[in-house]
Write a protein that holds these residues in place. Sequence first.
Motif, PDB file in Angstrom:
ATOM      1  N   GLU A 112       3.061  26.018   0.100  1.00 20.70           N
ATOM      2  CA  GLU A 112       2.301  26.795  -0.879  1.00 20.70           C
ATOM      3  C   GLU A 112       2.959  26.744  -2.250  1.00 20.70           C
ATOM      4  O   GLU A 112       2.281  26.689  -3.281  1.00 20.70           O
ATOM      5  N   HIS A 113       4.292  26.740  -2.276  1.00 17.76           N
ATOM      6  CA  HIS A 113       5.002  26.660  -3.561  1.00 17.76           C
ATOM      7  C   HIS A 113       4.733  25.310  -4.226  1.00 17.76           C
ATOM      8  O   HIS A 113       4.437  25.245  -5.428  1.00 17.76           O
ATOM      9  N   HIS A 115       2.245  23.399  -3.841  1.00 16.76           N
ATOM     10  CA  HIS A 115       0.844  23.287  -4.223  1.00 16.76           C
ATOM     11  C   HIS A 115       0.512  24.148  -5.439  1.00 16.76           C
ATOM     12  O   HIS A 115      -0.071  23.663  -6.418  1.00 16.76           O
ATOM     13  N   LYS A 116       0.906  25.414  -5.406  1.00 19.17           N
ATOM     14  CA  LYS A 116       0.506  26.339  -6.458  1.00 19.17           C
ATOM     15  C   LYS A 116       1.390  26.261  -7.700  1.00 19.17           C
ATOM     16  O   LYS A 116       0.897  26.234  -8.830  1.00 19.17           O
ATOM     17  N   ASN A 119       1.775  22.095  -8.568  1.00 21.91           N
ATOM     18  CA  ASN A 119       0.538  21.315  -8.709  1.00 21.91           C
ATOM     19  C   ASN A 119       0.483  20.054  -7.847  1.00 21.91           C
ATOM     20  O   ASN A 119      -0.141  19.059  -8.232  1.00 21.91           O
ATOM     21  N   LYS A 122      -2.603  19.217  -1.840  1.00 19.02           N
ATOM     22  CA  LYS A 122      -2.288  19.397  -0.424  1.00 19.02           C
ATOM     23  C   LYS A 122      -2.525  18.130   0.384  1.00 19.02           C
ATOM     24  O   LYS A 122      -1.844  17.889   1.378  1.00 19.02           O
ATOM     25  N   THR A 140      -1.510  26.923   5.276  1.00 23.26           N
ATOM     26  CA  THR A 140      -2.184  27.806   4.324  1.00 23.26           C
ATOM     27  C   THR A 140      -2.562  29.117   5.002  1.00 23.26           C
ATOM     28  O   THR A 140      -2.418  30.198   4.426  1.00 23.26           O
TER      29      THR A 140
END
Length: 288
Positions: A112-113, A115-116, A119, A122, A140
């Motif tokens: 998640e880190h 991805h968010k 950038n 996934k 997720t």
Amino acid sequence: MKLIEVAPEDLTLSSELVRSGSAKSFEDRLRSSLDEVGLAEPLKVAVNPDGGYLVIDGALRLRGIKAIRERDPSRFASVAAYLLDYDIRYEIRFQSDIYQDLLPSQLATLVEHLHKAENVLKVDIARYIGVSPATLRNYTGLWRLMERGGLFARIVELMDVGVFPSSNPYAWLRLTDEGLKRALREKFAEGAEPEVWIAAVADAARLGGTERYPLKFIEMVTAALPPECFHAGEDVRAIKRDLGLRRAAGQATQRKFKEARSHLSRVSKESKEPVLVAAAKSFEEYLS
């Protein structure tokens, strides 16, 4: 990476690439999962100079498949595998070990880190780790359980110690707060308070306790709850958003890759977390 189908008899193992010390109980659970569900996670292989394919990652899965085929030769006539470069087999094995040694909650946090905050798409995280998009979607789901907190976060704690399987967090995520309490109290805690039961079971698991619940039981218990126990709001919309994002992921431009590499470079230089630094550097090289 290219996804291929390989006959089990064309796959070979190397002692240099096989993890040692795996518990028999884990191998038994893995074989049961393969028998019931099939191969959810493709192996990682490379063309062997001596012929056939060398298994870089997935020795235990292959052992389980061969054991099943001894009983029923019609099963697993071919095995799904990601085809990798033979020359980087040790690097891939090391990278796989990094992720396999993380707890489900840790891996969900890392994914998640990246991805968010960084950038990274996934679909690229899944391709790099060598997991299916469905498996990455589970991370997720684990992250959303932790975000909801309370008993939902405690469910992830039970996944970390192996009491609950982490392969379908959405079986839990679809429940309301009251629905989760009811499921735990009536189907697991035998009327006791869920928090008390979770603490006791988690402590016992850390001391070697063997209480484990199969995925089919979890899905059956949660699905059998009355309608008022299900949450059908934002979580359902979030799941649909995930599916849409994964369908659109293939349309990513080079600009996005460049931005992702820039963010990863910053993480690898500034982060104080060794695992995060190693992952960021590897992803940066992968996207180059």
